[in-house]
Design a protein around this motif. Structure first.
Motif, PDB file in Angstrom:
ATOM      1  N   MET A 241      45.405  58.497  32.846  1.00 22.11           N
ATOM      2  CA  MET A 241      45.639  57.649  34.011  1.00 22.11           C
ATOM      3  C   MET A 241      44.465  56.701  34.215  1.00 22.11           C
ATOM      4  O   MET A 241      43.331  57.018  33.851  1.00 22.11           O
ATOM      5  N   PRO A 242      44.694  55.536  34.811  1.00 20.18           N
ATOM      6  CA  PRO A 242      43.628  54.567  35.043  1.00 20.18           C
ATOM      7  C   PRO A 242      42.667  55.025  36.127  1.00 20.18           C
ATOM      8  O   PRO A 242      42.994  55.908  36.924  1.00 20.18           O
ATOM      9  N   PRO A 243      41.459  54.420  36.186  1.00 17.84           N
ATOM     10  CA  PRO A 243      40.506  54.778  37.239  1.00 17.84           C
ATOM     11  C   PRO A 243      41.109  54.570  38.620  1.00 17.84           C
ATOM     12  O   PRO A 243      41.863  53.637  38.853  1.00 17.84           O
ATOM     13  N   GLY A 244      40.763  55.451  39.544  1.00 15.71           N
ATOM     14  CA  GLY A 244      41.238  55.316  40.917  1.00 15.71           C
ATOM     15  C   GLY A 244      42.575  55.970  41.199  1.00 15.71           C
ATOM     16  O   GLY A 244      42.962  56.114  42.365  1.00 15.71           O
ATOM     17  N   SER A 245      43.296  56.378  40.148  1.00 15.69           N
ATOM     18  CA  SER A 245      44.627  56.954  40.380  1.00 15.69           C
ATOM     19  C   SER A 245      44.552  58.283  41.127  1.00 15.69           C
ATOM     20  O   SER A 245      45.519  58.676  41.796  1.00 15.69           O
ATOM     21  N   HIS A 246      43.389  58.967  41.038  1.00 14.81           N
ATOM     22  CA  HIS A 246      43.258  60.235  41.760  1.00 14.81           C
ATOM     23  C   HIS A 246      43.352  60.033  43.261  1.00 14.81           C
ATOM     24  O   HIS A 246      43.768  60.932  43.988  1.00 14.81           O
ATOM     25  N   ARG A 247      42.982  58.835  43.731  1.00 20.11           N
ATOM     26  CA  ARG A 247      43.089  58.557  45.162  1.00 20.11           C
ATOM     27  C   ARG A 247      44.553  58.607  45.608  1.00 20.11           C
ATOM     28  O   ARG A 247      44.883  59.124  46.675  1.00 20.11           O
ATOM     29  N   ILE A 248      45.410  58.045  44.784  1.00 20.42           N
ATOM     30  CA  ILE A 248      46.830  57.999  45.126  1.00 20.42           C
ATOM     31  C   ILE A 248      47.451  59.386  45.004  1.00 20.42           C
ATOM     32  O   ILE A 248      48.190  59.831  45.898  1.00 20.42           O
ATOM     33  N   SER A 249      47.158  60.079  43.913  1.00 13.90           N
ATOM     34  CA  SER A 249      47.752  61.399  43.722  1.00 13.90           C
ATOM     35  C   SER A 249      47.267  62.382  44.785  1.00 13.90           C
ATOM     36  O   SER A 249      48.034  63.254  45.226  1.00 13.90           O
ATOM     37  N   ALA A 250      46.020  62.236  45.248  1.00 19.41           N
ATOM     38  CA  ALA A 250      45.521  63.118  46.303  1.00 19.41           C
ATOM     39  C   ALA A 250      46.276  62.885  47.609  1.00 19.41           C
ATOM     40  O   ALA A 250      46.557  63.829  48.362  1.00 19.41           O
ATOM     41  N   THR A 251      46.607  61.626  47.879  1.00 17.18           N
ATOM     42  CA  THR A 251      47.387  61.312  49.075  1.00 17.18           C
ATOM     43  C   THR A 251      48.777  61.933  48.986  1.00 17.18           C
ATOM     44  O   THR A 251      49.267  62.545  49.940  1.00 17.18           O
ATOM     45  N   PHE A 252      49.430  61.768  47.827  1.00 12.21           N
ATOM     46  CA  PHE A 252      50.737  62.381  47.617  1.00 12.21           C
ATOM     47  C   PHE A 252      50.654  63.906  47.755  1.00 12.21           C
ATOM     48  O   PHE A 252      51.503  64.532  48.396  1.00 12.21           O
ATOM     49  N   ALA A 253      49.638  64.507  47.129  1.00 15.79           N
ATOM     50  CA  ALA A 253      49.514  65.965  47.140  1.00 15.79           C
ATOM     51  C   ALA A 253      49.345  66.489  48.563  1.00 15.79           C
ATOM     52  O   ALA A 253      49.928  67.510  48.938  1.00 15.79           O
ATOM     53  N   ARG A 254      48.570  65.774  49.372  1.00 16.71           N
ATOM     54  CA  ARG A 254      48.371  66.215  50.745  1.00 16.71           C
ATOM     55  C   ARG A 254      49.672  66.122  51.544  1.00 16.71           C
ATOM     56  O   ARG A 254      50.023  67.025  52.299  1.00 16.71           O
ATOM     57  N   PHE A 255      50.364  65.024  51.364  1.00 22.83           N
ATOM     58  CA  PHE A 255      51.636  64.848  52.080  1.00 22.83           C
ATOM     59  C   PHE A 255      52.656  65.905  51.645  1.00 22.83           C
ATOM     60  O   PHE A 255      53.304  66.550  52.479  1.00 22.83           O
ATOM     61  N   ILE A 256      52.795  66.092  50.337  1.00 29.46           N
ATOM     62  CA  ILE A 256      53.765  67.063  49.825  1.00 29.46           C
ATOM     63  C   ILE A 256      53.393  68.475  50.264  1.00 29.46           C
ATOM     64  O   ILE A 256      54.237  69.252  50.722  1.00 29.46           O
TER      65      ILE A 256
ATOM     66  N   HIS B 125      35.841  45.138  36.382  1.00 29.50           N
ATOM     67  CA  HIS B 125      37.241  45.534  36.257  1.00 29.50           C
ATOM     68  C   HIS B 125      37.479  46.893  36.906  1.00 29.50           C
ATOM     69  O   HIS B 125      38.509  47.105  37.563  1.00 29.50           O
ATOM     70  N   ASP B 126      36.537  47.808  36.730  1.00 31.33           N
ATOM     71  CA  ASP B 126      36.690  49.127  37.343  1.00 31.33           C
ATOM     72  C   ASP B 126      36.751  49.023  38.859  1.00 31.33           C
ATOM     73  O   ASP B 126      37.520  49.738  39.517  1.00 31.33           O
ATOM     74  N   ARG B 127      35.956  48.131  39.416  1.00 31.52           N
ATOM     75  CA  ARG B 127      35.980  47.940  40.864  1.00 31.52           C
ATOM     76  C   ARG B 127      37.294  47.308  41.329  1.00 31.52           C
ATOM     77  O   ARG B 127      37.810  47.648  42.393  1.00 31.52           O
ATOM     78  N   VAL B 128      37.824  46.402  40.537  1.00 33.34           N
ATOM     79  CA  VAL B 128      39.116  45.789  40.873  1.00 33.34           C
ATOM     80  C   VAL B 128      40.209  46.854  40.843  1.00 33.34           C
ATOM     81  O   VAL B 128      41.083  46.893  41.727  1.00 33.34           O
ATOM     82  N   ILE B 129      40.177  47.719  39.846  1.00 29.10           N
ATOM     83  CA  ILE B 129      41.182  48.768  39.732  1.00 29.10           C
ATOM     84  C   ILE B 129      41.064  49.755  40.894  1.00 29.10           C
ATOM     85  O   ILE B 129      42.075  50.211  41.455  1.00 29.10           O
ATOM     86  N   THR B 130      39.839  50.089  41.272  1.00 30.81           N
ATOM     87  CA  THR B 130      39.627  50.950  42.432  1.00 30.81           C
ATOM     88  C   THR B 130      40.152  50.280  43.696  1.00 30.81           C
ATOM     89  O   THR B 130      40.773  50.931  44.555  1.00 30.81           O
ATOM     90  N   TRP B 131      39.913  48.978  43.812  1.00 29.33           N
ATOM     91  CA  TRP B 131      40.453  48.215  44.948  1.00 29.33           C
ATOM     92  C   TRP B 131      41.978  48.327  44.980  1.00 29.33           C
ATOM     93  O   TRP B 131      42.570  48.529  46.050  1.00 29.33           O
ATOM     94  N   ALA B 132      42.614  48.204  43.824  1.00 25.34           N
ATOM     95  CA  ALA B 132      44.076  48.293  43.759  1.00 25.34           C
ATOM     96  C   ALA B 132      44.561  49.668  44.217  1.00 25.34           C
ATOM     97  O   ALA B 132      45.549  49.773  44.958  1.00 25.34           O
ATOM     98  N   ALA B 133      43.869  50.723  43.792  1.00 21.07           N
ATOM     99  CA  ALA B 133      44.249  52.075  44.212  1.00 21.07           C
ATOM    100  C   ALA B 133      44.115  52.230  45.720  1.00 21.07           C
ATOM    101  O   ALA B 133      44.970  52.845  46.376  1.00 21.07           O
ATOM    102  N   GLU B 134      43.055  51.662  46.278  1.00 21.53           N
ATOM    103  CA  GLU B 134      42.862  51.734  47.729  1.00 21.53           C
ATOM    104  C   GLU B 134      43.973  50.992  48.464  1.00 21.53           C
ATOM    105  O   GLU B 134      44.425  51.434  49.533  1.00 21.53           O
TER     106      GLU B 134
END
Length: 230
Positions: free
Chosen positions: A129-144, A68-77
Motif C-alpha cells: 500500500m502507498p504511504p499514508g494509507s494506514h491513516r485511512i485503514s485506521a479510520t475504517f477499523a475504528r468505525f467498523i 511526493h511522500d508529503r503530497v501522498i500523506t496530504w491525500a490520505a489526510e
C-alpha cells in the motif's frame, strides 16, 4: 558535562513552526502543479506554482521523493477528512456508507492526478500500500470495530476488513479514472452495495437486521474517528 543550550524566548520553536507551515504551503503548491501537469510534474513546475526558485524548494525538501511522500500523506489526510464525518453522521448505516463512498469519489474527481501519483507509489519499498494509507485503514477499523461492538458482535475482523476496504477503494478508483466508462453516481451505488451487503450479511448471520438500525453520532465521535495515528 556541558549543559544543553536553552532557548528561553522560544525562537527555535517558532522557527520550527514556521518551517513546517512553509512546508505545508509548498505541498499545496505541489498539489496544484501535479493536477495541472500530471504526476510527472517536476520540481521546476512545483517551484513555479509556489512562486519560488528550485534552490528555495530544496531548503525544505531534500529530494523530490520526500515532497511526493508529503503530497501522498496530504491525500490520505484529505480522504480521512471527507469520510470520517460521513461515517459518523446520524442516520441509517447504509446511507452513511453511501455518503462516505461519494465523498471519496468526489475527492478523486477533484484531484485525479494526485491519486495517480498515489498509485505510482503503491508497492514502493516492498510495501503493498502507498504511504499514508494506514491513516485511512485506521479510520475504517475504528468505525467498523465500534459498530460491531455496539451490536454485540465480534470486532476481531475490523482491522483486516479495513485494510481490505482501502485496497478495494484504490483498485476501483484506479479502474474508474483509467476507463471512465461509468458515472460517479453509478460507481458509488455499486461500491456502496458491495460494502453494505458485506456487513449486512455478517450481521444477518447473528440475527441482526441492519436495515432497521439507525445510529446517532456526536462531534466527539467524529473527533475520535479522525484520531488515526497510532
Amino acid at each position: 558535562m556541558t549543559s544543553p543550550v536553552k532557548d528561553p524566548d522560544g525562537r527555535s520553536s517558532r522557527w520550527d513552526d514556521h518551517r513546517e507551515e512553509r512546508r505545508g504551503e509548498l505541498v499545496l503548491a505541489a498539489v496544484t502543479a501535479i493536477e495541472q501537469f500530471g504526476p510527472d510534474a517536476g520540481i521546476a513546475r512545483v517551484a513555479e506554482a509556489a512562486g519560488v526558485s528550485k534552490p528555495v524548494l530544496y531548503r525544505y525538501f531534500d529530494h523530490k521523493q520526500e515532497l511526493h511522500d508529503r503530497v501522498i500523506t496530504w491525500a490520505a489526510e484529505q480522504v480521512v477528512d471527507r469520510i470520517a464525518p460521513a461515517l459518523a453522521e446520524p442516520g441509517a448505516i447504509r446511507r452513511r456508507i453511501g455518503n462516505a463512498v461519494d465523498a471519496y469519489l468526489g475527492l478523486l474527481t477533484e484531484h485525479p492526478n494526485v491519486f495517480r501519483l498515489v498509485l505510482r507509489h503503491r508497492g514502493t519499498d516492498g510495501a503493498l500500500m502507498p504511504p499514508g494509507s494506514h491513516r485511512i485503514s485506521a479510520t475504517f477499523a475504528r468505525f467498523i470495530g465500534d459498530g460491531m461492538r455496539a451490536l454485540g458482535l465480534d470486532a476481531g475482523g475490523a482491522e483486516p476488513w479495513a485494510h481490505g476496504l482501502v485496497g478495494f477503494g484504490l483498485s476501483t478508483g484506479e479502474w474508474w479514472l483509467t476507463r471512465e466508462t461509468m458515472s460517479r453516481a453509478a460507481v458509488g451505488t455499486y461500491l456502496t452495495d458491495f460494502i453494505w451487503h458485506g456487513f449486512a450479511g455478517i450481521a444477518a448471520e447473528h440475527g441482526i437486521d441492519l436495515e432497521e438500525l439507525a445510529t446517532r453520532a456526536t462531534a466527539a465521535t467524529v473527533t475520535e474517528l479522525r484520531r488515526n495515528d497510532s
